[in-house]
Design a protein around this motif. Structure first.
Motif, PDB file in Angstrom:
ATOM      1  N   PRO A  46      69.401  36.728  -1.763  1.00 38.10           N
ATOM      2  CA  PRO A  46      69.122  36.561  -0.336  1.00 38.10           C
ATOM      3  C   PRO A  46      67.772  37.179   0.033  1.00 38.10           C
ATOM      4  O   PRO A  46      67.429  38.242  -0.446  1.00 38.10           O
ATOM      5  N   VAL A  47      67.008  36.464   0.870  1.00 39.95           N
ATOM      6  CA  VAL A  47      65.751  37.013   1.365  1.00 39.95           C
ATOM      7  C   VAL A  47      65.967  37.713   2.701  1.00 39.95           C
ATOM      8  O   VAL A  47      65.164  38.537   3.119  1.00 39.95           O
ATOM      9  N   SER A  48      67.063  37.362   3.368  1.00 44.09           N
ATOM     10  CA  SER A  48      67.431  38.056   4.598  1.00 44.09           C
ATOM     11  C   SER A  48      68.917  37.846   4.852  1.00 44.09           C
ATOM     12  O   SER A  48      69.545  36.976   4.249  1.00 44.09           O
ATOM     13  N   GLY A  77      66.484  31.405   1.409  1.00 48.80           N
ATOM     14  CA  GLY A  77      65.122  30.887   1.421  1.00 48.80           C
ATOM     15  C   GLY A  77      65.044  29.530   0.756  1.00 48.80           C
ATOM     16  O   GLY A  77      66.054  28.893   0.467  1.00 48.80           O
ATOM     17  N   GLY A  78      63.823  29.075   0.514  1.00 45.32           N
ATOM     18  CA  GLY A  78      63.616  27.813  -0.200  1.00 45.32           C
ATOM     19  C   GLY A  78      64.172  26.598   0.508  1.00 45.32           C
ATOM     20  O   GLY A  78      64.510  25.613  -0.140  1.00 45.32           O
ATOM     21  N   GLY A  79      64.309  26.654   1.819  1.00 47.83           N
ATOM     22  CA  GLY A  79      64.792  25.510   2.568  1.00 47.83           C
ATOM     23  C   GLY A  79      66.294  25.310   2.542  1.00 47.83           C
ATOM     24  O   GLY A  79      66.804  24.357   3.114  1.00 47.83           O
ATOM     25  N   GLN A  80      67.009  26.203   1.858  1.00 45.95           N
ATOM     26  CA  GLN A  80      68.469  26.105   1.848  1.00 45.95           C
ATOM     27  C   GLN A  80      69.012  26.570   3.191  1.00 45.95           C
ATOM     28  O   GLN A  80      68.450  27.455   3.814  1.00 45.95           O
ATOM     29  N   GLY A  81      70.096  25.993   3.604  1.00 51.35           N
ATOM     30  CA  GLY A  81      70.738  26.453   4.828  1.00 51.35           C
ATOM     31  C   GLY A  81      71.391  27.806   4.608  1.00 51.35           C
ATOM     32  O   GLY A  81      71.648  28.210   3.469  1.00 51.35           O
ATOM     33  N   PRO A  82      71.661  28.524   5.682  1.00 48.33           N
ATOM     34  CA  PRO A  82      72.309  29.833   5.540  1.00 48.33           C
ATOM     35  C   PRO A  82      73.723  29.688   4.996  1.00 48.33           C
ATOM     36  O   PRO A  82      74.386  28.681   5.218  1.00 48.33           O
ATOM     37  N   GLN A  83      74.157  30.702   4.264  1.00 47.47           N
ATOM     38  CA  GLN A  83      75.512  30.761   3.748  1.00 47.47           C
ATOM     39  C   GLN A  83      76.251  31.860   4.488  1.00 47.47           C
ATOM     40  O   GLN A  83      75.730  32.953   4.658  1.00 47.47           O
TER      41      GLN A  83
END
Length: 131
Positions: A46-48, A77-83
């Motif tokens: 996770p980046v945040s 990050g990388g354009g993935q949606g939040p989990q």
């Protein structure tokens, strides 16, 4: 005693802006699991993140100092949606903190046993449900 947060309290962190986990806004789940374990669970580092308290455990019974349930949202990050994940953090009261009333003592023992049973169920069901 256990630290208590106000209902809806939030903790946030951005890994890229800090040189260590200790510099970030505290998140109980991130601190307890660690970045490596979270990366394993989420499939990426996770980046945040944001963690928000949803409820205190057993609050409806008036015995709300047994832990909390939170929602942890991770941004990989990388354009993935939040989990989003739900974390249940159990912090049982000590036996000494329960008044000597036999009914309250029995209730406390039932609460503790229910946490043990619930934990065992999660351990047994996690792998089959993931398949």
């Amino acid at each position: 005693g256990a630290s208590r947060r106000a209902p809806g309290a939030r903790a946030r962190g951005v890994l890229s802006n800090a040189s260590s986990l200790a510099e970030l806004t505290p998140s109980a789940t991130v601190s307890e699991l660690g970045i490596d374990r979270l990366a394993s669970i989420a499939g990426g580092t996770p980046v945040s993140w944001e963690e928000r308290q949803l409820a205190r455990i057993l609050e409806s019974t008036g015995q709300d100092d047994y832990g909390e349930i939170t929602r942890l949202t991770l941004d990989l990050g990388g354009g993935q949606g939040p989990q989003s994940y739900i974390a249940k953090r159990v912090r049982p009261r000590s036996d000494a903190s329960v008044p000597p009333d036999p009914i309250l003592q029995a209730e406390h023992r039932r609460f503790l046993q229910s946490f043990v049973v619930e934990g065992a169920a999660y351990r047994e069901l996690t792998e089959p449900l993931a398949e």
